[in-house]
Structures are given as structure tokens and as C-alpha cells.
Design an enzyme around this catalytic site. Structure first.
Site, PDB file in Angstrom:
ATOM      1  N   TYR A 123      25.285  44.957  32.757  1.00 19.55           N
ATOM      2  CA  TYR A 123      25.307  46.025  33.088  1.00 19.55           C
ATOM      3  C   TYR A 123      26.004  45.963  34.277  1.00 19.55           C
ATOM      4  CZ  TYR A 123      24.608  51.735  34.214  1.00 19.55           C
ATOM      5  OH  TYR A 123      25.346  52.786  35.020  1.00 19.55           O
ATOM      6  N   SER A 124      27.474  45.788  34.383  1.00 23.06           N
ATOM      7  CA  SER A 124      28.490  45.562  35.816  1.00 23.06           C
ATOM      8  C   SER A 124      28.520  44.410  35.640  1.00 23.06           C
ATOM      9  CB  SER A 124      28.378  47.082  36.230  1.00 23.06           C
ATOM     10  OG  SER A 124      28.862  46.829  37.909  1.00 23.06           O
ATOM     11  N   LEU A 125      28.080  44.433  36.916  1.00 28.21           N
ATOM     12  CA  LEU A 125      27.966  42.950  37.526  1.00 28.21           C
ATOM     13  C   LEU A 125      27.012  42.333  36.824  1.00 28.21           C
ATOM     14  CD1 LEU A 125      28.157  40.437  39.388  1.00 28.21           C
ATOM     15  CD2 LEU A 125      26.497  41.715  40.504  1.00 28.21           C
ATOM     16  N   ASN A 136      29.068  44.087  29.660  1.00 33.16           N
ATOM     17  CA  ASN A 136      29.394  45.543  30.352  1.00 33.16           C
ATOM     18  C   ASN A 136      29.826  45.965  31.650  1.00 33.16           C
ATOM     19  OD1 ASN A 136      30.323  48.943  30.029  1.00 33.16           O
ATOM     20  ND2 ASN A 136      28.015  49.425  30.283  1.00 33.16           N
TER      21      ASN A 136
END
Length: 398
Positions: free
Chosen positions: A230-232, A253
Site C-alpha cells: 500500500y503506497s510506499l 499499489n
């Protein structure tokens, strides 16, 4: 997307909170009345308003539990957990000494655990050993049949927690017959708040032990372990996959090559001062950015805390360690889904670069603003996000 606020940071975080409504992480009316109490950019008012709605919903959950309505109690506890996470989000001025950081994060955990006890399938808090200690996690199973099933392992980003994971992808995975394992690694969730363990870039030494643990769980099919970053976390799971090839697929993502000077984006003239270690000149400029921009303020303050550094300039320099080289990308053997938001300017072009260098099977999917999915991590378009991910996994896992 424009959503309630003009302040870009508040706009995004409200979209993020509201987007969890599909899996009982919010109710739109509650989001609307809560945000109506918050002036633009007022971080203290943000905490007060989200904490207030969290407390009310938690009380309603307890009332449902008392009369034997476990479903309503579970739904209320899930919303309370999510709202407490939102309440804590902007407590970054002095997180090491702010009592609300621990208090609100513990309340988010408390109500996620209460909801977990009311799930249809088994739920457990777990402890995962790794070389420098232990990491806390949650294990959700589809049912109590004992059948080995494909399993999604969730890796947080720069600011997420294992409590948030249920709304991001955990509930969606369980509905589709996947078990779900979430953990807080160094710099994340309880690891930074409770244990005060900062981030580290060598995530193969973090996620590798999580896979070791997963492979001891009889209900997890060892040949069908999937990683969601998720993200980073998109960098973190890719970094892991460059060194460890035991998993069936990874989902980034979103796809990214580097976190360097990207959150917040650092102007070139300021970055040059930072790189030359002229901190006496750079820090006042960074402080001016933080004063005038909620995103910059939050990103710099959070970065100093979670990366365990002394000041804004050191934080920016430390982000260079979170970089995938082309050589790293070439080492990945696991099939990869690379997601990208059309309007995500922070990591613009990075997913495409990874796709161009990957030698492993992969798909690169740009999600569009016309579908409401163009924001960072596709917040506000969770059903489309889940459809995209699990359609890919249905093919990748055969």
C-alpha cells in the site's frame, strides 16, 4: 478529486476515510457531519471531530453488543476503529511526546480487535519474530475448516496501520476466499508508536520473516501467498521480491522506483542544498514549506518521526535509501501487478519505469479519473481497485 475540503491534504484524507464505507469503515452521513465541524487546515479541529464521532459510534457498538446484536456491534466497532485512526493522523507536531498519538492508536486497535472477535471467520492477534525482535499482526481466516487457502499479506505504507488494512483489502480478500495477514513493520503502526522502531529500507529482512511465519500456518497455502503493498508498501514488497522468490504474486499499489524527495516534493534549489548538506540554509526553507502547506508539513513531520532522524533535511536525505535500482527490478521473478493513478503526481511515471525494466511476468494498469480511481492508491474507488486486483490474481494463481 474535489471532495468536501479545498485543502489538498484534508481533501485526500477525507476521501480515504469515506472510501472505506463499502467495508464498514465509514458511513457517508457520519463523514459529512464530522468534516462540517473542521475548518480548512485546522489539524486540532480534525482530531477533535474525528475523535468525537469515533466515541459515539463505539458507544453504539457496545449498546448493540449488550442486546445481542453482534452484526451491528461489529459494524460499529469497525467504523470506530477507522475513525480513531483518522483522528490520530495529524498528530505529528511532536509525536514522541503527544499522549494522543498512543491513546488514539490504541483505541483504533481496541475496536478493530473487538470487531475481529465478531467476524464470521476466525481472527487472531499474532506475533511475528524477526531478527531484531517481534512484529505485531492480525490473521483473518475465511473459515474454520482448516483448508489451506491462498492468502494476501498486507504491507503498510508511509502512514498506514495494520488496523486500516482490513478496509483497504482485507475484507475484500476474505469475501473472495483468501485468508488475510496484516502486520506492522519497522516505522509503521505499533512498531513506531509502541516499540519506537523506525523504518528500514531492506524490507527483505522484514517481509521474509513474515513469510516464514505464514508458512507455519496450516490454513495458508504456501504456494499461493500474495503480497499487497500500500503506497510506499509498493516499494517495500518489490524490494522484498528482488531478494526472495517464494511468493506467487505481488501487487504494488502503486508501482514505484523511489521515495527520494517525493513526499513532500522538494523544489530543486532546496534539494541541492540538502544534498550539499547545507542544512543551515535548507532547514529554514523546509520550515517555510511546512508552515504554508498541510501536505508538506505532515509529510516532513511524519518523515522525521518514522525514519528516526533529527530534522527535515536529514529526513529528505534518508529517503534516498528507499530506491529500486534497475538491477533490483531485474532480480524480481514473481509475477507483478503494477497499479498507477492517473492523477498521482507524486509517483508519476515510476510504475511505467518498473514495468519497462521487469523481466518477470507483469501487468501495468493505469486507473483513471473518469472512473473516480485516479487518486493516489485509488482512494474512493475501492470496488474497482479490488476488482482489478482480484481479476489479476485469478489469472496469476491459476
Amino acid at each position: 478529486m474535489d471532495f468536501i475540503f479545498q485543502d489538498e491534504a484534508f481533501k485526500f484524507e477525507t476521501l480515504r476515510a469515506a472510501g472505506f464505507a463499502g467495508d464498514a469503515g465509514a458511513d457517508l452521513g457520519e463523514v459529512i457531519v464530522t468534516t462540517a465541524q473542521i475548518p480548512e487546515g485546522d489539524e486540532d479541529a480534525w482530531t477533535v471531530a474525528w475523535r468525537s464521532i469515533a466515541e459515539r459510534i463505539a458507544q453504539r457498538g457496545e449498546a448493540s453488543l449488550e442486546v445481542g446484536d453482534g452484526v451491528s456491534a461489529r459494524e460499529a466497532f469497525l467504523r470506530a476503529s477507522s475513525y480513531y485512526r483518522s483522528a490520530e493522523f495529524y498528530r505529528r507536531k511532536d509525536p514522541l511526546n503527544d499522549p494522543q498519538v498512543l491513546e488514539l492508536s490504541r483505541l483504533s486497535k481496541e475496536f478493530l480487535v473487538k470487531a475481529g472477535a465478531l467476524m464470521d471467520g476466525p481472527f487472531a492477534e499474532v506475533t511475528i519474530p524477526y531478527p531484531d525482535g517481534e512484529m505485531p499482526g492480525y490473521l483473518f481466516l475465511v473459515d474454520d475448516s482448516g483448508q489451506p487457502r491462498p492468502t494476501v499479506i498486507y504491507t503498510n505504507g508511509f502512514d498506514s496501520t495494520r488496523e486500516e488494512s482490513y478496509f483497504v483489502i482485507g475484507a475484500a480478500a476474505l469475501r473472495r476466499g483468501y485468508n488475510f495477514l496484516a502486520y506492522d513493520g519497522p516505522g509503521q503502526g505499533a512498531m513506531i508508536r509502541e516499540a519506537k522502531v523506525p523504518y528500514r529500507p531492506d524490507w527483505e529482512n522484514v517481509l521474509g520473516p513474515v513469510v516464514d511465519y505464514a508458512m507455519t500456518v496450516p490454513e495458508i497455502d504456501n504456494d499461493k501467498i500474495v503480497h499487497f503493498g500500500y503506497s510506499l508498501g509498493g516499494y517495500l514488497v518489490a524490494r522484498y521480491a528482488a531478494h526472495d522468490h517464494r511468493s506467487a504474486a505481488i501487487v504494488c499499489n502503486d508501482g514505484m522506483t523511489t521515495f527520494y524527495a517525493s513526499y513532500p516534493p522538494i523544489p530543486a534549489d532546496v534539494l541541492r542544498l540538502i544534498e550539499e548538506e547545507r542544512d543551515d540554509e535548507a532547514i529554514p526553507l523546509l520550515e517555510a514549506m511546512a508552515k504554508d502547506d498541510t501536505n508538506a508539513r505532515w509529510g516532513l513531520q511524519n518523515g522525521v518521526w518514522v525514519n528516526g532522524v533529527a530534522n527535515f533535511a536529514e529526513y529528505v536525505r534518508s529517503t534516498a535509501d528507499y530506491t529500486l535500482t534497475d538491477s533490483d527490478i531485474h532480480k524480481i521473478q514473481t509475477p507483478v501487478l503494477l497499479l498507477e493513478g492517473e492523477d498521482d503526481t507524486v509517483f508519476a511515471g515510476q510504475a511505467a519505469h518498473v514495468a519497462g525494466e521487469l523481466r518477470a511476468p507483469h501487468e501495468h494498469v493505469v486507473m483513471h479519473s473518469a472512473d473516480g480511481a485516479g487518486a493516489h492508491c485509488h482512494e474512493g474507488a475501492m470496488y474497482l481497485l479490488h476488482q482489478t486486483i482480484f481479476n489479476y490474481l485469478a489469472k496469476a494463481l491459476g
